[in-house]
Design a protein around this motif. Structure first.
Motif, mmCIF file in Angstrom:
data_model
loop_
_atom_site.group_PDB
_atom_site.id
_atom_site.type_symbol
_atom_site.label_atom_id
_atom_site.label_comp_id
_atom_site.label_asym_id
_atom_site.label_seq_id
_atom_site.Cartn_x
_atom_site.Cartn_y
_atom_site.Cartn_z
ATOM 1 N N VAL A 31 32.128 37.582 35.100
ATOM 2 C CA VAL A 31 31.364 38.271 34.054
ATOM 3 C C VAL A 31 30.372 37.267 33.425
ATOM 4 N N ASP A 32 30.750 36.547 32.364
ATOM 5 C CA ASP A 32 29.780 35.662 31.719
ATOM 6 C C ASP A 32 30.256 34.211 31.628
ATOM 7 N N THR A 33 31.377 33.904 32.279
ATOM 8 C CA THR A 33 31.960 32.569 32.127
ATOM 9 C C THR A 33 32.131 31.912 33.488
ATOM 10 N N ILE A 265 38.133 43.040 37.893
ATOM 11 C CA ILE A 265 39.356 42.941 37.076
ATOM 12 C C ILE A 265 39.027 42.374 35.687
ATOM 13 N N TYR A 266 38.278 41.271 35.648
ATOM 14 C CA TYR A 266 37.950 40.643 34.356
ATOM 15 C C TYR A 266 36.920 41.486 33.590
ATOM 16 N N GLY A 267 36.046 42.153 34.331
ATOM 17 C CA GLY A 267 35.041 43.009 33.690
ATOM 18 C C GLY A 267 35.705 44.140 32.915
ATOM 19 N N LEU A 268 36.751 44.722 33.490
ATOM 20 C CA LEU A 268 37.466 45.826 32.828
ATOM 21 C C LEU A 268 38.124 45.360 31.530
ATOM 22 N N GLU A 269 38.477 44.083 31.469
ATOM 23 C CA GLU A 269 39.151 43.558 30.270
ATOM 24 C C GLU A 269 38.187 42.919 29.278
ATOM 25 N N HIS A 270 36.907 42.886 29.622
ATOM 26 C CA HIS A 270 35.965 42.151 28.774
ATOM 27 C C HIS A 270 35.740 42.892 27.446
ATOM 28 N N GLU A 276 32.647 50.336 28.636
ATOM 29 C CA GLU A 276 31.529 50.987 29.350
ATOM 30 C C GLU A 276 31.647 50.780 30.855
ATOM 31 N N PHE A 277 32.115 49.604 31.236
ATOM 32 C CA PHE A 277 32.264 49.294 32.662
ATOM 33 C C PHE A 277 33.306 50.223 33.290
ATOM 34 N N ARG A 278 34.373 50.488 32.537
ATOM 35 C CA ARG A 278 35.432 51.394 33.020
ATOM 36 C C ARG A 278 34.842 52.777 33.322
ATOM 37 N N GLU A 279 34.014 53.283 32.371
ATOM 38 C CA GLU A 279 33.388 54.596 32.564
ATOM 39 C C GLU A 279 32.493 54.578 33.802
ATOM 40 N N PHE A 280 31.752 53.482 33.948
ATOM 41 C CA PHE A 280 30.866 53.332 35.104
ATOM 42 C C PHE A 280 31.665 53.377 36.407
#
Ligand code: UTP
Length: 295
Positions: A31-33, A265-270, A276-280
């Motif tokens: 994601v961003d790290t 996986i990490y995006g869903l927890e961000h 929003e990612f989950r909806e996407f």
């Protein structure tokens, strides 16, 4: 108590070209790290205060990431972006981070050898800079505790698909407790039928400093590289070695599919984009179902 950690991050990353051509694969973001920041955070959370990162050509971005950037800090302060300021200041203050160069990329065993002077006869934690471990219990902390208990080398293990053992360093051994093994043999990337088990060495180790003398005795092995697993096999003749089966999952970012999975996986927890990612993903998954149905 182990206080020093070594993070090899000098490798070419040929499995992740072209992205790894001019930037370290260890800096690929989840994601961003950057991946290696998660690795450093894992070590610090386990009580490590001194970190040595092994770097090589094209890896300067790693040094810069853990250094302070005064211009950027001043810019963020002037713009009132205080949360971003706090985020980037925290990175350089996490631990004492040192760097050493692996001049010729001769394999993981050779990379670890570059840490000898810094480690200075103490036991140390080894964490591969391109691999994350997601688990309920801190694997790094557990390895340090087990090393303290046995006063011998302890390695993290992960059960893998028996059809894929040929991609890993694999152990043979006997169970001595729940999720705990006394290691009897080690083999790097075994050929079909050669693997003593499906327990793969999972990128985290608590090493006795004796490993350096065995790395010195190790001849180039698979791919012409000095394999850390081969040095460990030599050490096994003289010293006991233990394996701890992780209660979680390892993500090898240097592997394209793992990189994609880990970002999901990490995006869903961000905290910022997770919902929003989950909806996407839900929308996307519906579409995937249709494509499958049509085919
Ligand atoms: P890998 O086994 O993923 O090797 O290294 P690699 O050469 O980087 O990648 P591929 O196979 O070509 O895609 C595991 C970790 O050990 C480091 C890597 O940077 C990575 O973090 N490493 C590997 C070194 O520091 N030096 C080496 O000579 C080899």
């Amino acid at each position: 108590m182990i206080k020093k950690a070594v993070i090899p991050a000098a490798g070419y990353g040929t499995r992740f070209l072209p992205a790894a051509k001019a930037q370290p694969k260890e800096m690929l973001p989840i994601v961003d790290t950057p991946t290696i920041q998660f690795v450093v955070e894992e070590a610090v959370a386990a009580g490590i205060t001194d970190i040595l990162i092994i770097i090589g050509k094209g890896k300067r971005a790693i040094e810069e990431h853990f250094d302070r950037n005064f211009e950027l800090e001043a810019e963020l302060e002037a713009k009132g972006k205080l949360s971003e300021l706090e985020t980037i200041r925290r990175i350089s203050g996490m631990a004492e981070v040192h760097f050493v160069w692996q001049k010729e990329l001769r394999g993981l065993g050779d990379a670890v050898r570059c840490a000898r002077h810094h480690v200075n006869g103490e036991p140390f934690l080894l964490l591969l800079g391109d691999t994350l471990i997601q688990s309920r219990v801190s694997v790094a902390r557990r390895l340090i505790e087990l090393h303290e208990h046995y006063n011998e080398t302890v390695v993290a293990l992960e059960p893998v698909d028996p059809a894929k053992v040929g991609r890993y360093g694999v152990i043979g051994g006997s169970a001595i407790g729940t999720g705990l093994y006394l290691i009897e043999s080690l083999i790097e990337k075994p050929a079909a039928g050669e693997a003593p088990s499906n327990l793969a060495i999972a990128s985290r180790y608590a090493f006795s400093p004796r490993i350096f003398q065995y790395i010195d005795q190790t001849q180039p092995g698979k791919n012409g590289e000095i394999q850390l697993t081969d040095a460990m096999q030599l050490m096994l003749r003289d010293a006991a070695m233990y394996g701890y089966v992780i209660d979680g999952r390892r993500h090898d970012i240097g592997n394209k599919l793992d990189f994609l999975r880990t970002n999901v996986i990490y995006g869903l927890e961000h905290p910022e984009v997770g919902a929003e990612f989950r909806e996407f993903l839900k929308e996307l998954a519906k579409g995937l179902g249709e494509v499958k149905g049509e085919g």
